[in-house]
Design a protein around this motif. Structure first.
Motif, PDB file in Angstrom:
ATOM      1  N   VAL A 154      -2.875  -4.314  -8.151  1.00  0.00           N
ATOM      2  CA  VAL A 154      -2.466  -2.971  -8.566  1.00  0.00           C
ATOM      3  C   VAL A 154      -2.623  -2.827 -10.075  1.00  0.00           C
ATOM      4  O   VAL A 154      -3.143  -1.828 -10.569  1.00  0.00           O
ATOM      5  CB  VAL A 154      -1.009  -2.684  -8.137  1.00  0.00           C
ATOM      6  N   PHE A 155      -2.192  -3.834 -10.809  1.00  0.00           N
ATOM      7  CA  PHE A 155      -2.329  -3.805 -12.263  1.00  0.00           C
ATOM      8  C   PHE A 155      -3.796  -3.843 -12.667  1.00  0.00           C
ATOM      9  O   PHE A 155      -4.214  -3.146 -13.585  1.00  0.00           O
ATOM     10  CB  PHE A 155      -1.570  -4.971 -12.895  1.00  0.00           C
ATOM     11  N   LYS A 156      -4.579  -4.653 -11.978  1.00  0.00           N
ATOM     12  CA  LYS A 156      -6.009  -4.760 -12.289  1.00  0.00           C
ATOM     13  C   LYS A 156      -6.734  -3.446 -12.004  1.00  0.00           C
ATOM     14  O   LYS A 156      -7.529  -2.987 -12.815  1.00  0.00           O
ATOM     15  CB  LYS A 156      -6.621  -5.891 -11.464  1.00  0.00           C
ATOM     16  N   ASN A 203      -6.047  -0.774 -14.648  1.00  0.00           N
ATOM     17  CA  ASN A 203      -6.357  -1.208 -16.018  1.00  0.00           C
ATOM     18  C   ASN A 203      -5.103  -1.465 -16.850  1.00  0.00           C
ATOM     19  O   ASN A 203      -5.027  -1.081 -18.018  1.00  0.00           O
ATOM     20  CB  ASN A 203      -7.267  -0.194 -16.722  1.00  0.00           C
ATOM     21  N   LEU A 204      -4.115  -2.105 -16.244  1.00  0.00           N
ATOM     22  CA  LEU A 204      -2.903  -2.480 -16.955  1.00  0.00           C
ATOM     23  C   LEU A 204      -2.964  -3.970 -17.270  1.00  0.00           C
ATOM     24  O   LEU A 204      -3.507  -4.763 -16.498  1.00  0.00           O
ATOM     25  CB  LEU A 204      -1.667  -2.173 -16.109  1.00  0.00           C
ATOM     26  N   ALA A 205      -2.428  -4.337 -18.399  1.00  0.00           N
ATOM     27  CA  ALA A 205      -2.493  -5.727 -18.851  1.00  0.00           C
ATOM     28  C   ALA A 205      -1.673  -6.640 -17.943  1.00  0.00           C
ATOM     29  O   ALA A 205      -0.550  -6.289 -17.569  1.00  0.00           O
ATOM     30  CB  ALA A 205      -1.980  -5.828 -20.282  1.00  0.00           C
ATOM     31  N   PRO A 206      -2.212  -7.799 -17.600  1.00  0.00           N
ATOM     32  CA  PRO A 206      -1.458  -8.738 -16.767  1.00  0.00           C
ATOM     33  C   PRO A 206      -0.205  -9.263 -17.469  1.00  0.00           C
ATOM     34  O   PRO A 206       0.731  -9.700 -16.806  1.00  0.00           O
ATOM     35  CB  PRO A 206      -2.451  -9.866 -16.480  1.00  0.00           C
ATOM     36  N   GLU A 207      -0.185  -9.190 -18.794  1.00  0.00           N
ATOM     37  CA  GLU A 207       1.016  -9.597 -19.530  1.00  0.00           C
ATOM     38  C   GLU A 207       2.198  -8.701 -19.174  1.00  0.00           C
ATOM     39  O   GLU A 207       3.342  -9.153 -19.131  1.00  0.00           O
ATOM     40  CB  GLU A 207       0.778  -9.535 -21.046  1.00  0.00           C
ATOM     41  N   ASN A 208       1.914  -7.432 -18.930  1.00  0.00           N
ATOM     42  CA  ASN A 208       2.981  -6.504 -18.546  1.00  0.00           C
ATOM     43  C   ASN A 208       3.514  -6.815 -17.152  1.00  0.00           C
ATOM     44  O   ASN A 208       4.705  -6.643 -16.890  1.00  0.00           O
ATOM     45  CB  ASN A 208       2.494  -5.055 -18.617  1.00  0.00           C
ATOM     46  N   LEU A 209       2.638  -7.262 -16.266  1.00  0.00           N
ATOM     47  CA  LEU A 209       3.085  -7.680 -14.935  1.00  0.00           C
ATOM     48  C   LEU A 209       4.038  -8.861 -15.060  1.00  0.00           C
ATOM     49  O   LEU A 209       5.114  -8.871 -14.452  1.00  0.00           O
ATOM     50  CB  LEU A 209       1.885  -8.060 -14.068  1.00  0.00           C
ATOM     51  N   GLU A 226       0.796  -1.230   0.000  1.00  0.00           N
ATOM     52  CA  GLU A 226       0.000   0.000   0.000  1.00  0.00           C
ATOM     53  C   GLU A 226       0.832   1.284   0.000  1.00  0.00           C
ATOM     54  O   GLU A 226       0.560   2.181  -0.803  1.00  0.00           O
ATOM     55  CB  GLU A 226      -0.968  -0.020   1.188  1.00  0.00           C
ATOM     56  N   PRO A 227       1.863   1.429   0.839  1.00  0.00           N
ATOM     57  CA  PRO A 227       2.656   2.667   0.782  1.00  0.00           C
ATOM     58  C   PRO A 227       3.374   2.841  -0.562  1.00  0.00           C
ATOM     59  O   PRO A 227       3.495   3.959  -1.065  1.00  0.00           O
ATOM     60  CB  PRO A 227       3.682   2.504   1.909  1.00  0.00           C
ATOM     61  N   LEU A 228       3.806   1.766  -1.135  1.00  0.00           N
ATOM     62  CA  LEU A 228       4.475   1.827  -2.431  1.00  0.00           C
ATOM     63  C   LEU A 228       3.498   2.222  -3.538  1.00  0.00           C
ATOM     64  O   LEU A 228       3.818   3.035  -4.399  1.00  0.00           O
ATOM     65  CB  LEU A 228       5.110   0.469  -2.739  1.00  0.00           C
ATOM     66  N   VAL A 229       2.295   1.676  -3.479  1.00  0.00           N
ATOM     67  CA  VAL A 229       1.286   1.974  -4.495  1.00  0.00           C
ATOM     68  C   VAL A 229       0.813   3.421  -4.385  1.00  0.00           C
ATOM     69  O   VAL A 229       0.570   4.081  -5.398  1.00  0.00           O
ATOM     70  CB  VAL A 229       0.105   0.984  -4.374  1.00  0.00           C
ATOM     71  N   LYS A 230       0.705   3.936  -3.189  1.00  0.00           N
ATOM     72  CA  LYS A 230       0.286   5.335  -3.014  1.00  0.00           C
ATOM     73  C   LYS A 230       1.278   6.301  -3.642  1.00  0.00           C
ATOM     74  O   LYS A 230       0.903   7.348  -4.149  1.00  0.00           O
ATOM     75  CB  LYS A 230       0.101   5.661  -1.535  1.00  0.00           C
ATOM     76  N   ARG A 231       2.548   5.943  -3.642  1.00  0.00           N
ATOM     77  CA  ARG A 231       3.571   6.807  -4.234  1.00  0.00           C
ATOM     78  C   ARG A 231       3.546   6.796  -5.756  1.00  0.00           C
ATOM     79  O   ARG A 231       4.124   7.674  -6.382  1.00  0.00           O
ATOM     80  CB  ARG A 231       4.956   6.401  -3.758  1.00  0.00           C
ATOM     81  N   THR A 232       2.912   5.793  -6.347  1.00  0.00           N
ATOM     82  CA  THR A 232       2.877   5.723  -7.809  1.00  0.00           C
ATOM     83  C   THR A 232       1.876   6.703  -8.402  1.00  0.00           C
ATOM     84  O   THR A 232       2.033   7.115  -9.546  1.00  0.00           O
ATOM     85  CB  THR A 232       2.519   4.306  -8.284  1.00  0.00           C
ATOM     86  N   HIS A 233       0.847   7.073  -7.668  1.00  0.00           N
ATOM     87  CA  HIS A 233      -0.186   8.014  -8.110  1.00  0.00           C
ATOM     88  C   HIS A 233      -0.813   7.597  -9.433  1.00  0.00           C
ATOM     89  O   HIS A 233      -1.198   8.438 -10.241  1.00  0.00           O
ATOM     90  CB  HIS A 233       0.375   9.432  -8.222  1.00  0.00           C
ATOM     91  N   PHE A 266       4.457   4.403 -15.512  1.00  0.00           N
ATOM     92  CA  PHE A 266       5.908   4.287 -15.351  1.00  0.00           C
ATOM     93  C   PHE A 266       6.274   3.944 -13.910  1.00  0.00           C
ATOM     94  O   PHE A 266       7.101   3.070 -13.661  1.00  0.00           O
ATOM     95  CB  PHE A 266       6.601   5.587 -15.775  1.00  0.00           C
ATOM     96  N   ARG A 267       5.658   4.612 -12.953  1.00  0.00           N
ATOM     97  CA  ARG A 267       5.970   4.361 -11.546  1.00  0.00           C
ATOM     98  C   ARG A 267       5.507   2.980 -11.086  1.00  0.00           C
ATOM     99  O   ARG A 267       6.168   2.331 -10.282  1.00  0.00           O
ATOM    100  CB  ARG A 267       5.361   5.439 -10.665  1.00  0.00           C
ATOM    101  N   ILE A 268       4.359   2.541 -11.602  1.00  0.00           N
ATOM    102  CA  ILE A 268       3.884   1.192 -11.269  1.00  0.00           C
ATOM    103  C   ILE A 268       4.847   0.152 -11.835  1.00  0.00           C
ATOM    104  O   ILE A 268       5.193  -0.826 -11.173  1.00  0.00           O
ATOM    105  CB  ILE A 268       2.451   0.973 -11.790  1.00  0.00           C
ATOM    106  N   THR A 269       5.303   0.378 -13.059  1.00  0.00           N
ATOM    107  CA  THR A 269       6.271  -0.532 -13.671  1.00  0.00           C
ATOM    108  C   THR A 269       7.566  -0.551 -12.876  1.00  0.00           C
ATOM    109  O   THR A 269       8.140  -1.615 -12.625  1.00  0.00           O
ATOM    110  CB  THR A 269       6.544  -0.119 -15.134  1.00  0.00           C
ATOM    111  N   LEU A 270       8.034   0.606 -12.477  1.00  0.00           N
ATOM    112  CA  LEU A 270       9.263   0.686 -11.691  1.00  0.00           C
ATOM    113  C   LEU A 270       9.105  -0.029 -10.347  1.00  0.00           C
ATOM    114  O   LEU A 270       9.985  -0.781  -9.926  1.00  0.00           O
ATOM    115  CB  LEU A 270       9.654   2.146 -11.487  1.00  0.00           C
ATOM    116  N   ALA A 271       7.977   0.192  -9.690  1.00  0.00           N
ATOM    117  CA  ALA A 271       7.719  -0.480  -8.416  1.00  0.00           C
ATOM    118  C   ALA A 271       7.636  -1.996  -8.598  1.00  0.00           C
ATOM    119  O   ALA A 271       8.124  -2.762  -7.763  1.00  0.00           O
ATOM    120  CB  ALA A 271       6.424   0.042  -7.800  1.00  0.00           C
ATOM    121  N   THR A 272       7.039  -2.405  -9.716  1.00  0.00           N
ATOM    122  CA  THR A 272       6.921  -3.829  -9.995  1.00  0.00           C
ATOM    123  C   THR A 272       8.284  -4.447 -10.263  1.00  0.00           C
ATOM    124  O   THR A 272       8.492  -5.627 -10.010  1.00  0.00           O
ATOM    125  CB  THR A 272       5.995  -4.060 -11.201  1.00  0.00           C
ATOM    126  N   MET A 273       9.218  -3.674 -10.747  1.00  0.00           N
ATOM    127  CA  MET A 273      10.558  -4.200 -11.005  1.00  0.00           C
ATOM    128  C   MET A 273      11.442  -4.153  -9.756  1.00  0.00           C
ATOM    129  O   MET A 273      12.399  -4.907  -9.652  1.00  0.00           O
ATOM    130  CB  MET A 273      11.195  -3.447 -12.159  1.00  0.00           C
TER     131      MET A 273
END
Length: 137
Positions: A83-85, A88-94, A38-45, A49-56
């Protein structure tokens, strides 16, 4: 297949995956994983790009803690699937992000099981073969 250790040799990998799924399920149902993400996701806003970076970043940290690529894939996927769901980001990207950071990043962590295997097969220290792991970089 049975007499030469085919199934038996896979038992250690199977047990790692099974235990990772059990631990991840318990942590997810108890709400521990949500409180960690949750704290990480809140920072992505909501930024892709930020969600991808956090996922990596999550698979790299999990690789450092668990020293297993199998554990990394399960934990990172469980942490970030909602977070991806929700964004609305594709699960393939996850899956691709986990592969890029978790699988390809494992050989550059000196105490990871992949690094230990590679260094022992080449009979060199983990640091001696790092220049040849250009795909990970």
């Amino acid at each position: 297949m049975l007499s030469r250790g085919g199934l038996y040799s896979l038992m250690s990998s199977f047990l790692v995956v099974l235990l990772a799924m059990c631990v991840t399920g318990m942590l997810e149902q108890s709400g521990v994983l949500i409180s960690l993400v949750e704290p990480l996701v809140k920072r992505t806003h909501g930024s892709t790009f930020r969600i991808t970076l956090a996922t990596m970043v999550i698979p790299l940290i999990t690789n450092m803690i668990g020293s297993s690529m199998l554990l990394t894939s399960i934990v990172a996927g469980s942490l970030m699937k909602n977070v991806f769901k929700n964004n609305n980001l594709a699960p393939e990207n996850l899956s691709r992000n986990i592969e890029d950071a978790g699988t390809m990043g494992a050989p550059v962590i000196p105490w990871n099981s992949n690094t230990i295997f590679c260094s022992q097969m080449l009979a060199v220290s983990p640091y001696a073969y790092f220049p040849y792991v250009f795909l990970a970089f």
